[in-house]
Design an enzyme around this catalytic site. Structure first.
Site, PDB file in Angstrom:
ATOM      1  CG  ASP A 170       5.196  -5.052   1.676  1.00 27.95           C
ATOM      2  OD1 ASP A 170       5.326  -5.506   0.536  1.00 27.95           O
ATOM      3  OD2 ASP A 170       4.119  -5.034   2.295  1.00 27.95           O
ATOM      4  CG  ASN A 178      -4.910  -1.468  -4.578  1.00 26.96           C
ATOM      5  OD1 ASN A 178      -4.673  -0.339  -5.005  1.00 26.96           O
ATOM      6  ND2 ASN A 178      -4.042  -2.457  -4.669  1.00 26.96           N
ATOM      7  CG  ASP A 187      -1.378   2.263 -10.056  1.00 32.65           C
ATOM      8  OD1 ASP A 187      -0.967   1.243  -9.469  1.00 32.65           O
ATOM      9  OD2 ASP A 187      -1.942   2.237 -11.163  1.00 32.65           O
ATOM     10  CD  GLU A 213       2.008  -4.839  -1.948  1.00 32.63           C
ATOM     11  OE1 GLU A 213       1.471  -5.603  -1.132  1.00 32.63           O
ATOM     12  OE2 GLU A 213       1.891  -4.970  -3.179  1.00 32.63           O
TER      13      GLU A 213
END
Length: 295
Positions: A170, A178, A187, A213
């Protein structure tokens, strides 16, 4: 359609010669009996089979039934080419899985058109399967595919009496990435991690994007200590990744990793092992991130 491989099966050499010459735009393999045909399909990647029905020892119907009963060959399209023209023969050919039926003597242009059509259908089906099994952003397998295939891997491991391990990865503080750089940057980070996984795991391992993620790797024939070494190596390599983004920004990130072992003698599926790996992942997160933990 270059590079498609067609298997032609007919016990008459003259018929094989005609078909091989007619199909010169493809890679053609020929066989004169069912036994050889089945062995070829086991050893070669075959895109389409042209199959005679009337052959000694093993006729075309039996060959077709055997191919359709095996997981790795059931989707190969089969066009029957035969002198049998009665309705019962044609009906049986379709009932057992034939894709098409061409009677002898055939018209060359018609046969080529039917071959082209079946290859186009097969390519479309393969593309649809790929879309259904892969994550469009990362090109890794998706969660649905992982759920389906992991059980097959577990069953094989049970037969071989080899344990397997699970790694869950993770991205640390992904929301901050973000929020700071935008979702496009997020992304880009996900793709960078996926590319590392694509080029780092063994061919026998199954890597997928599990969601958001989070990524999962299933490692056959691997005990927990070995999986921990793999995970730690990945953690270090991922920490060295620098993602170039707009305005020459360089985004670095770390991951937390959870590891568990599936003891095949005791577990009917991998769900409990997945939960243990997930618990280990949260332990890694809660104890400082950028580390590997195992339960």
């Amino acid at each position: 359609m270059k590079n498609k491989t067609i298997l032609v099966v007919d016990d008459t050499i003259a018929n094989l010669d005609i078909l091989v010459e007619l199909l010169d735009q493809y890679d053609v393999i020929d066989a004169t009996n069912g036994k050889d045909a089945l062995e070829i399909v086991e050893d070669e990647h075959i895109d389409l089979i042209l199959l005679d029905i009337m052959m000694p020892e093993m006729d075309g119907y039996e060959i077709c039934q055997r191919l359709k009963s095996e997981e790795n060959t059931k989707d190969i399209p089969i066009i029957f080419i035969t002198a049998k023209t009665d309705e019962n023969s044609i009906e049986r050919a379709y009932d057992i899985g034939g894709a098409d039926y061409v009677t002898k003597p055939f018209q060359p242009k018609e046969l080529l058109a039917r071959v082209k059509k079946e290859l186009q259908i097969q390519e479309l089906m393969n593309n649809l399967k790929l879309l259904a099994s892969t994550d469009p952003l990362t090109k890794l397998y998706n969660r649905r595919y992982f759920a389906n295939v992991s059980q097959h891997i577990l069953e094989l491991s049970k037969r071989q009496k080899n344990n397997l391990s699970i790694i869950i990865i993770d991205i640390d503080k992904f929301k901050n990435i973000n929020d700071t750089y935008g979702h496009q940057a997020g992304d880009s980070v996900i793709v960078a991690l996926a590319n590392k996984l694509l080029h780092s795991h063994r061919k026998s391992d199954l890597a997928c994007r599990y969601g958001g993620e989070e990524f999962v790797i299933l490692l056959p024939n691997t005990q927990r200590n070995e999986a921990l070494q793999v995970a730690e190596k990945l953690r270090k390599e991922i920490a060295d990744i620098s993602v170039d983004f707009q305005n020459k920004q360089h985004i670095c990130f770390t991951v937390s990793i959870g590891v568990s072992e599936v003891v095949v003698a005791n577990e009917p599926n991998i769900e409990k092992a997945l939960k243990r790996a997930d618990d280990a992942l949260y332990e890694a997160k809660n104890s400082g991130r950028n580390k590997v933990c195992s339960i």
